[in-house]
Every structure is written in C-alpha cells, then in structure tokens.
Design an enzyme around this catalytic site. Structure first.
Site, PDB file in Angstrom:
ATOM      1  N   HIS A   1      82.844  30.288 -54.414  1.00 56.78           N
ATOM      2  CA  HIS A   1      82.743  30.052 -56.150  1.00 56.78           C
ATOM      3  C   HIS A   1      81.659  31.133 -56.478  1.00 56.78           C
ATOM      4  O   HIS A   1      80.488  30.798 -57.095  1.00 56.78           O
ATOM      5  CB  HIS A   1      82.160  28.796 -56.668  1.00 56.78           C
ATOM      6  CG  HIS A   1      81.418  27.732 -55.681  1.00 56.78           C
ATOM      7  ND1 HIS A   1      80.151  28.580 -55.270  1.00 56.78           N
ATOM      8  CD2 HIS A   1      81.301  26.585 -55.017  1.00 56.78           C
ATOM      9  CE1 HIS A   1      79.486  27.420 -54.296  1.00 56.78           C
ATOM     10  NE2 HIS A   1      80.482  26.490 -54.521  1.00 56.78           N
TER      11      HIS A   1
ATOM     12  N   ALA B   1      76.692  17.949 -60.949  1.00 59.20           N
ATOM     13  CA  ALA B   1      77.333  19.131 -61.163  1.00 59.20           C
ATOM     14  C   ALA B   1      78.836  19.055 -60.715  1.00 59.20           C
ATOM     15  O   ALA B   1      78.978  18.406 -59.661  1.00 59.20           O
ATOM     16  CB  ALA B   1      76.844  20.365 -60.353  1.00 59.20           C
TER      17      ALA B   1
ATOM     18  N   HIS C   1      83.859  13.763 -60.903  1.00 62.34           N
ATOM     19  CA  HIS C   1      82.514  12.708 -60.853  1.00 62.34           C
ATOM     20  C   HIS C   1      83.018  11.690 -61.885  1.00 62.34           C
ATOM     21  O   HIS C   1      83.719  11.879 -63.025  1.00 62.34           O
ATOM     22  CB  HIS C   1      81.183  13.388 -61.339  1.00 62.34           C
ATOM     23  CG  HIS C   1      80.833  14.365 -60.219  1.00 62.34           C
ATOM     24  ND1 HIS C   1      79.996  13.704 -59.001  1.00 62.34           N
ATOM     25  CD2 HIS C   1      80.805  15.780 -60.073  1.00 62.34           C
ATOM     26  CE1 HIS C   1      79.768  14.932 -58.292  1.00 62.34           C
ATOM     27  NE2 HIS C   1      80.009  16.138 -59.017  1.00 62.34           N
TER      28      HIS C   1
ATOM     29  N   ASN D   1      81.723  17.510 -48.384  1.00 70.23           N
ATOM     30  CA  ASN D   1      80.369  16.816 -48.864  1.00 70.23           C
ATOM     31  C   ASN D   1      80.628  15.518 -49.091  1.00 70.23           C
ATOM     32  O   ASN D   1      80.348  15.157 -50.256  1.00 70.23           O
ATOM     33  CB  ASN D   1      79.851  17.923 -49.895  1.00 70.23           C
ATOM     34  CG  ASN D   1      80.471  17.974 -51.087  1.00 70.23           C
ATOM     35  OD1 ASN D   1      81.819  17.664 -50.957  1.00 70.23           O
ATOM     36  ND2 ASN D   1      80.120  17.962 -52.108  1.00 70.23           N
TER      37      ASN D   1
ATOM     38  N   ASP E   1      87.081  24.832 -56.753  1.00 68.66           N
ATOM     39  CA  ASP E   1      86.021  23.833 -56.749  1.00 68.66           C
ATOM     40  C   ASP E   1      86.198  22.533 -57.767  1.00 68.66           C
ATOM     41  O   ASP E   1      85.204  22.135 -58.299  1.00 68.66           O
ATOM     42  CB  ASP E   1      84.910  24.916 -57.126  1.00 68.66           C
ATOM     43  CG  ASP E   1      83.594  23.970 -56.687  1.00 68.66           C
ATOM     44  OD1 ASP E   1      83.559  22.962 -55.829  1.00 68.66           O
ATOM     45  OD2 ASP E   1      82.422  24.396 -57.028  1.00 68.66           O
TER      46      ASP E   1
ATOM     47  N   HIS F   1      89.387  25.936 -52.271  1.00 65.03           N
ATOM     48  CA  HIS F   1      87.957  25.315 -52.233  1.00 65.03           C
ATOM     49  C   HIS F   1      88.484  23.954 -53.235  1.00 65.03           C
ATOM     50  O   HIS F   1      88.344  24.246 -54.439  1.00 65.03           O
ATOM     51  CB  HIS F   1      87.094  26.013 -53.041  1.00 65.03           C
ATOM     52  CG  HIS F   1      85.426  25.675 -52.982  1.00 65.03           C
ATOM     53  ND1 HIS F   1      84.637  26.186 -52.546  1.00 65.03           N
ATOM     54  CD2 HIS F   1      85.373  24.352 -53.533  1.00 65.03           C
ATOM     55  CE1 HIS F   1      83.533  25.391 -52.733  1.00 65.03           C
ATOM     56  NE2 HIS F   1      84.022  24.435 -53.287  1.00 65.03           N
TER      57      HIS F   1
ATOM     58  N   LEU G   1      88.153  16.408 -52.908  1.00 68.66           N
ATOM     59  CA  LEU G   1      89.255  15.391 -53.064  1.00 68.66           C
ATOM     60  C   LEU G   1      88.536  14.219 -52.903  1.00 68.66           C
ATOM     61  O   LEU G   1      89.101  12.938 -53.314  1.00 68.66           O
ATOM     62  CB  LEU G   1      90.304  15.228 -52.046  1.00 68.66           C
ATOM     63  CG  LEU G   1      91.506  16.433 -52.310  1.00 68.66           C
ATOM     64  CD1 LEU G   1      92.456  16.138 -51.171  1.00 68.66           C
ATOM     65  CD2 LEU G   1      92.086  16.239 -53.817  1.00 68.66           C
ATOM     66  N   ARG G   2      87.147  14.006 -52.466  1.00 67.58           N
ATOM     67  CA  ARG G   2      86.482  12.773 -52.473  1.00 67.58           C
ATOM     68  C   ARG G   2      86.948  11.783 -51.509  1.00 67.58           C
ATOM     69  O   ARG G   2      87.955  12.269 -50.666  1.00 67.58           O
ATOM     70  CB  ARG G   2      86.198  12.130 -53.628  1.00 67.58           C
ATOM     71  CG  ARG G   2      85.718  13.156 -54.952  1.00 67.58           C
ATOM     72  CD  ARG G   2      84.395  13.828 -54.835  1.00 67.58           C
ATOM     73  NE  ARG G   2      83.891  14.381 -55.833  1.00 67.58           N
ATOM     74  CZ  ARG G   2      82.899  15.442 -55.552  1.00 67.58           C
ATOM     75  NH1 ARG G   2      82.445  16.060 -54.732  1.00 67.58           N
ATOM     76  NH2 ARG G   2      82.463  15.787 -56.822  1.00 67.58           N
TER      77      ARG G   2
ATOM     78  N   LEU H   1      77.723  23.841 -60.062  1.00 62.58           N
ATOM     79  CA  LEU H   1      76.719  24.560 -59.383  1.00 62.58           C
ATOM     80  C   LEU H   1      77.828  25.472 -58.537  1.00 62.58           C
ATOM     81  O   LEU H   1      78.640  25.167 -57.890  1.00 62.58           O
ATOM     82  CB  LEU H   1      75.942  23.714 -58.584  1.00 62.58           C
ATOM     83  CG  LEU H   1      75.015  23.184 -59.253  1.00 62.58           C
ATOM     84  CD1 LEU H   1      74.075  22.389 -58.230  1.00 62.58           C
ATOM     85  CD2 LEU H   1      73.948  24.111 -59.678  1.00 62.58           C
TER      86      LEU H   1
HETATM   87  O1  DOR Z   1      79.620  22.054 -59.318  1.00 68.10           O
HETATM   88  C1  DOR Z   1      79.742  21.646 -57.976  1.00 68.10           C
HETATM   89  N1  DOR Z   1      80.084  20.470 -57.792  1.00 68.10           N
HETATM   90  N2  DOR Z   1      79.124  22.286 -57.016  1.00 68.10           N
HETATM   91  C2  DOR Z   1      79.232  22.099 -55.865  1.00 68.10           C
HETATM   92  O2  DOR Z   1      78.942  22.876 -54.933  1.00 68.10           O
HETATM   93  C3  DOR Z   1      79.443  20.662 -55.329  1.00 68.10           C
HETATM   94  C4  DOR Z   1      80.383  20.243 -56.359  1.00 68.10           C
HETATM   95  C5  DOR Z   1      80.645  18.515 -55.941  1.00 68.10           C
HETATM   96  O3  DOR Z   1      80.742  18.072 -54.929  1.00 68.10           O
HETATM   97  O4  DOR Z   1      80.429  17.906 -57.110  1.00 68.10           O
HETATM   98 ZN    ZN Z   2      82.487  22.685 -54.066  1.00 71.86          ZN
END
Ligand code: DOR
Ligand code: ZN
Length: 347
Positions: free
Chosen positions: A174, A262, A250, A41, A246, A14, A17-18, A218
C-alpha cells in the site's frame, strides 16, 4: 451505449478477510477473485505454518459454492519466528509470503518487529528460498509526523534491510507517497501494491469539512501530489506496481468512535472504481496489467487462465452502503463518483 472490456480474472495482492463472523460476512465479496494474498493480522496473529494452514481451511469453508478465490496465505513475522518453519510452510505450498509489521504501526501489529536485526536470520532464509517479504512501510517513532512515516521508513528501514539481505524480494505494501514510487522505480527486486482507496482519495477526504472515519486507513492518505504519483504509477504499465486493495473491514462502531480504527472496506466495489480511474487516465488498455498480470509476474506465478468481462453502462452500478457482520454494520467504501463499470462474471 455500452463498452466491453475482457480481462484475465483479477487477483488481490493484499486483502484482509478477518475471521469468525466477519470472515463469513466479507468472504462472498472476494469470492470471484482469482487469488488473494491474505493478511495474517488476526487476534492472535497467524505466526506459524500450521496456523496459516488452519486459517486457510476456515477461509475455504466461508467461501460460497462456485467461488474462484484461491487464498494465498502469509505469516506474520515476529522476533521469535523460526526460519525453518517459514521455509517448510513455503515448500509445502501453505504460504506465499511473509508479512512484516513494525510493532505498533497499525491494526493488530503489537506482535510485530521492533528490532530488525532480530529477524535477519528469517529474512536470509527467505532470500535463499525465494519467499517474498510484504512490508508495512511506516516507522512507528512517535517523533515522526504521521504523514512522513512512509518516507522515513524507506531511509531508516527499507533500504538498510534490502542492503543487508541481497536477493530478498520485497513488496512495499500500500504505497502512498511519491517517495515510495520513486524508491521502487530506482531499485531491483522490489515491487509495490497500490490500494483502490489511495488512488481516489487524498487527506482532504478524511479531514476537510468534518472528520470522515471511513476514509481513515494506514498508511494514512497523503496530499494530492502523492495521490497523483500513485495514479501515474498504477496506470503507467510499469509491472512493478500492482493492485492490492488492502480491503480492511471493521464494524462501524469501531470506526465511528473517539479513537476510530484504520481501514477502508473496498472488496465489494474495488474493480469498478479502479476501472474508472484507468478510464479517466485514458489507460484502460493497462488495467489488465495492474489487476491481473503484474502481481502474478512479481510473485513468479502464471496469470489466471479464465476471464471476466467489464461492461460500461450508462446506468451506474448500485452497491450497498454497508453489509452486516455478526449484528454489526460495516460501511462499504464510497469513492464519491458513480460507478459505470459493471462486472459481468458468469464463468
Ligand atoms: O488501514 C489499514 N487497515 N491499514 C493496515 O495496515 C491494517 C488494516 C487493518 O487490518 O485494519
Ligand atoms: Zn493491510
């Protein structure tokens, strides 16, 4: 004094990598993995097989020479996802799994699922084709306390979805609660990833003595009894639990804000942290299972053939406190203890 531990090359089941400058900045930190399940995402999300293939190309281009990482792509499930596209992307070797975000549950999840009946045809096609479903296991009902959202999800969504779609392989991503651990243990065909940060922090890390946004993720970290349940599950040797960091970078400006987002960025130091957790539990002999064997077994893939060596030194490993991405800083997760395990990967 030093001590050595040789492991099959670890994977990450999980990983975020953006894209764009952030991808360029964070890809080197994950380059020495074997494989990683890449989260879809992005903005906009990776919804079709063609988009996943294009994103895989961008990831490969961002990796440095000598990278061992093989990205395993996922699709972002929406209420209009075409089951035929999912199955075709899987048969073509483009995707390894599909990710379900309940709409609004987390970062970039607005296109996720509101009505679970509307994705039933996709889930049935996935069960038939043996494609695993990765689940963000939290309800989004504003009436439900944020610390209860995983436990409520198990009753309201996870269990009904699994009953409605027998044979669907599910990864509870997670997992953060003993409720989640218990559910995985009590049922067939379900596994769970456990993150690095949820093994080491509880909710006090976020809230006691001041708000610490770099520990906010999260699902949010829960109370200590839940953290202990995660450590027990991870170190137990039970093959249904495996490492998915995970790691979710950011820019600091987005985290250190009145409404901070998150995510914990653990890609640079996750393995020394996890090794320390296993050492503290007297479970170093089970580390390879958690980081290198259980994940591929769940996904029906062979473990990596090559090995890496971890070396425990008296001197703690030094990691940067942050990296830079497109002119912004990104803070590296601080576990709050020194990291004596050094990764010696000269393969
Ligand atoms: O903390 C998190 N960050 N939980 C997630 O489910 C998504 C992730 C994110 O893409 O930043
Ligand atoms: Zn995630």
């Amino acid at each position: 004094m030093s001590e050595y531990l040789t492991l099959r090359r670890p994977d990450d089941w999980h990983l975020h990598l953006r894209d764009g400058e952030m991808l360029t900045a964070v890809a080197p930190a994950s380059a020495r993995l074997g494989r990683a399940i890449i989260m879809p995402n992005l903005v906009p999300p990776v919804v079709t097989g063609a988009e996943a293939e294009a994103y895989r190309g961008r990831i490969r281009a961002a990796l440095p020479d000598g990278a061992t990482l093989r990205p395993l792509m996922t699709l972002y499930l929406t209420e209009t996802t075409d089951p035929a596209d999912v199955v075709a992307a899987h048969s073509a070797g483009i995707i390894a799994a599909v990710k379900l975000y309940p709409a609004g549950a987390t970062t970039n999840s607005a296109s996720g699922v509101r009505d679970f009946d509307r994705v039933r045809p996709v889930l049935e096609a996935m069960a038939e084709a043996g494609i695993p479903l990765c689940l963000h296991g939290e309800v989004t009902d504003p009436q439900v306390d944020i610390f209860d959202r995983e436990a409520v999800f198990i009753d309201r969504v996870l269990d009904p979805v699994r009953r409605a779609t027998p044979g669907l392989r599910v990864v509870l991503e997670h997992v953060t609660t003993s409720d989640g651990v218990d559910y995985v243990r009590a049922n067939e065909g379900i596994g769970a990833t456990i993150t690095t940060h949820h093994l080491v922090i509880n909710r006090n890390a976020i809230l006691a003595g001041g708000i610490r946004p770099h520990y906010y993720c999260l699902p949010v970290a829960k109370r200590e009894s839940h953290r202990l349940a995660l450590v027990e599950a991870a170190t137990s040797g039970d093959p249904r639990f495996f490492s998915g960091t995970d790691s979710a970078p950011h820019p600091d400006s987005a985290k250190e804000s009145a409404c901070g987002c998150a995510g914990c960025f653990t890609a640079p130091n996750w393995l020394p942290i996890v090794a320390q957790v296993f050492q503290d539990e007297g479970a170093l002999d089970r580390l390879e299972g958690f980081v290198s064997l259980n994940g591929p077994a769940f996904y029906g893939m062979p473990p990596n053939e090559d090995r890496i060596t971890l070396r425990r030194r008296d001197r703690a490993a030094a990691f940067p406190t942050h990296i830079t991405a497109g002119g912004e800083t990104v803070t590296v997760f601080d576990p709050g203890f020194p990291l004596h395990w050094h990764v010696e990967d000269d393969a």
